[in-house]
Design a protein around this motif. Structure first.
Motif, short mmCIF file in Angstrom:
data_model
loop_
_atom_site.label_atom_id
_atom_site.label_comp_id
_atom_site.label_asym_id
_atom_site.label_seq_id
_atom_site.Cartn_x
_atom_site.Cartn_y
_atom_site.Cartn_z
N GLU A 83 -57.31 -43.97 -12.03
CA GLU A 83 -56.90 -42.57 -12.14
C GLU A 83 -55.38 -42.43 -12.22
N GLY A 84 -54.68 -43.19 -11.38
CA GLY A 84 -53.22 -43.12 -11.39
C GLY A 84 -52.64 -43.63 -12.69
N MET A 85 -53.17 -44.73 -13.18
CA MET A 85 -52.70 -45.27 -14.46
C MET A 85 -52.97 -44.29 -15.59
N ALA A 86 -54.16 -43.71 -15.61
CA ALA A 86 -54.49 -42.74 -16.66
C ALA A 86 -53.54 -41.55 -16.63
N ALA A 87 -53.23 -41.07 -15.43
CA ALA A 87 -52.31 -39.92 -15.31
C ALA A 87 -50.91 -40.28 -15.78
N LEU A 88 -50.46 -41.49 -15.44
CA LEU A 88 -49.11 -41.91 -15.82
C LEU A 88 -49.01 -42.10 -17.34
N VAL A 89 -50.03 -42.71 -17.93
CA VAL A 89 -50.06 -42.88 -19.38
C VAL A 89 -50.10 -41.52 -20.07
N ARG A 90 -50.94 -40.63 -19.58
CA ARG A 90 -51.06 -39.29 -20.17
C ARG A 90 -49.74 -38.53 -20.08
N ARG A 91 -49.09 -38.59 -18.91
CA ARG A 91 -47.82 -37.88 -18.73
C ARG A 91 -46.75 -38.43 -19.67
N ALA A 92 -46.68 -39.76 -19.77
CA ALA A 92 -45.69 -40.37 -20.66
C ALA A 92 -45.93 -39.97 -22.11
N LYS A 93 -47.16 -40.01 -22.52
CA LYS A 93 -47.51 -39.68 -23.91
C LYS A 93 -47.22 -38.21 -24.21
N GLN A 94 -47.58 -37.33 -23.30
CA GLN A 94 -47.34 -35.90 -23.50
C GLN A 94 -45.86 -35.56 -23.56
N ASP A 95 -45.04 -36.33 -22.80
CA ASP A 95 -43.60 -36.05 -22.75
C ASP A 95 -42.82 -36.77 -23.83
N GLY A 96 -43.52 -37.44 -24.75
CA GLY A 96 -42.83 -38.03 -25.90
C GLY A 96 -42.25 -39.41 -25.68
N VAL A 97 -42.63 -40.09 -24.59
CA VAL A 97 -42.19 -41.47 -24.39
C VAL A 97 -42.85 -42.32 -25.47
N ARG A 98 -42.06 -43.15 -26.16
CA ARG A 98 -42.59 -43.87 -27.32
C ARG A 98 -43.24 -45.21 -26.96
N ARG A 99 -42.78 -45.82 -25.86
CA ARG A 99 -43.32 -47.13 -25.50
C ARG A 99 -43.63 -47.20 -24.00
N PHE A 100 -44.64 -47.99 -23.69
CA PHE A 100 -45.12 -48.09 -22.31
C PHE A 100 -45.43 -49.57 -22.04
N VAL A 101 -44.84 -50.12 -20.99
CA VAL A 101 -45.07 -51.52 -20.59
C VAL A 101 -45.78 -51.54 -19.25
N TYR A 102 -46.83 -52.32 -19.16
CA TYR A 102 -47.57 -52.48 -17.91
C TYR A 102 -47.49 -53.93 -17.45
N ILE A 103 -47.10 -54.15 -16.20
CA ILE A 103 -47.08 -55.50 -15.64
C ILE A 103 -48.47 -55.80 -15.11
N SER A 104 -49.19 -56.63 -15.84
CA SER A 104 -50.56 -56.98 -15.51
C SER A 104 -50.59 -58.35 -14.82
N SER A 105 -51.56 -59.17 -15.12
CA SER A 105 -51.72 -60.45 -14.43
C SER A 105 -52.52 -61.41 -15.31
N ALA A 106 -52.21 -62.70 -15.19
CA ALA A 106 -53.00 -63.73 -15.86
C ALA A 106 -54.44 -63.75 -15.39
N HIS A 107 -54.71 -63.14 -14.24
CA HIS A 107 -56.07 -63.13 -13.71
C HIS A 107 -57.04 -62.37 -14.60
N VAL A 108 -56.55 -61.56 -15.54
CA VAL A 108 -57.47 -60.85 -16.43
C VAL A 108 -58.28 -61.82 -17.29
N TYR A 109 -57.78 -63.06 -17.45
CA TYR A 109 -58.49 -64.05 -18.25
C TYR A 109 -59.65 -64.70 -17.49
N GLY A 110 -59.73 -64.49 -16.20
CA GLY A 110 -60.79 -65.11 -15.42
C GLY A 110 -60.32 -66.39 -14.77
N PRO A 111 -61.21 -67.36 -14.57
CA PRO A 111 -60.84 -68.61 -13.88
C PRO A 111 -59.68 -69.32 -14.59
N PHE A 112 -58.77 -69.85 -13.81
CA PHE A 112 -57.64 -70.61 -14.36
C PHE A 112 -58.13 -72.01 -14.73
#
Length: 302
Positions: A83-112
């Motif tokens: 919910e927080g991420m969705a709100a932040l993305v929506r706010r940025a997009k509505q206010d005309g921010v052109r680029r958005f960077v998210y610090i994610s994690s290598a864990h999205v790939y599953g087992p190392f």
């Protein structure tokens, strides 16, 4: 007048490195739960995000994603990630921010395990990984030709914390091992320690973001494996920390691990398809600095 970059998590390990680098060429504005942030909002409370005004910013760099410790309250952690991420993305997009960077994690790939690069298929299995992948997907679905997204996926991050008193990531081995080596003279491993990790400096992550932001032509959404110069087993890293602590304290330091037969060698190899995103920070230099810092009586940064 320099362009504006907005940063969340500015006092964290990665966020502080981002602020240091981007302050050289941009006006940096920060979002946080309390002063001295320029804008006050709680990422786990979407209503506070809706009140923000992000107009005029070139890019929002979201460094305040969930961490392992957040899952002491799973409901709040997932609320922040979704919910927080969705709100932040929506706010940025509505206010005309052109680029958005998210610090994610290598864990999205599953087992190392095996060779993993940006072409590898995500397979998040535990709550921490699922939450990060959900945040990535929320950004991905919002992207357009005018709103471009990027997810940075580091493995094991190291760097000197901006404020030891506020730092809460001591469970991570780049920080817990040097502290245990200096304070206790013993680094206790929970396993045989033969799992491999790729270690990248927080300054290198900031540099990767800068390189991506400098590109004029990029895909609507890009996942980037921010890769460090050093990959080694947890056991080898523990031995490095022990040797550094011995040099600094003059006291013998042991590495202990449970009895058992060592498993087959770990074949994990974390890679990037773009060599520009390979970092330069020295892991041995960081370990020496961290051990020296832990050995300082007042433990304050200069």
């Amino acid at each position: 007048m320099p362009e504006t970059i907005i940063v969340t998590g500015a006092h964290g390990l990665i966020g502080s490195a981002v602020c240091r680098l981007f302050a050289k060429t941009y006006t940096v504005s920060t979002i946080g739960r309390r002063a001295p942030a320029n804008m006050i909002a709680d990422i786990a409370d979407p209503a506070t995000i809706e009140r923000l005004d992000l107009t005029g910013a070139k890019c929002l760099i979201h460094c305040a994603g969930i961490v392992d410790e957040d899952f002491s309250n799973p409901a709040r952690a997932f609320r922040q990630a979704i919910e927080g991420m969705a709100a932040l993305v929506r706010r940025a997009k509505q206010d005309g921010v052109r680029r958005f960077v998210y610090i994610s994690s290598a864990h999205v790939y599953g087992p190392f395990a095996g060779e993993i690069d940006e072409n590898s298929r995500p397979n998040p299995l535990h709550d921490y990984a699922i939450a990060h992948f959900a945040s990535e997907q929320i950004l991905r679905r919002a992207t357009t030709d005018e709103f471009i997204g990027c997810a940075i996926r580091p493995c094991a991050v190291f760097g000197i914390p901006a404020d030891l008193d506020r730092f809460r990531r001591w469970a991570l081995i780049p920080f817990g091992f040097p502290r245990a080596a200096v304070h206790d003279g013993v680094i206790g491993l929970a396993s045989r320690g033969l799992q491999r990790r790729n270690f990248i400096g927080s300054d290198d992550i900031a540099r990767a973001i800068s390189l991506w932001l400098e590109q004029e032509q990029v895909a609507r959404f890009t996942g980037i494996n921010a890769v460090g110069q050093t990959s080694m087993t947890v056991l080898d890293f523990a031995n490095m920390c022990a040797a550094s602590a011995e040099r600094i304290t003059g006291r013998a330091t042991r590495v202990t691990r449970p009895d058992g037969v060592d498993p087959a060698p770990d074949n994990f190899d974390y890679r990037t398809i773009d060599p520009r995103f390979v970092g330069h920070s020295s892991l041995p230099d960081f370990v020496d600095r961290m051990c020296a810092l832990m050995h300082t009586p007042d433990r304050q940064f200069q």
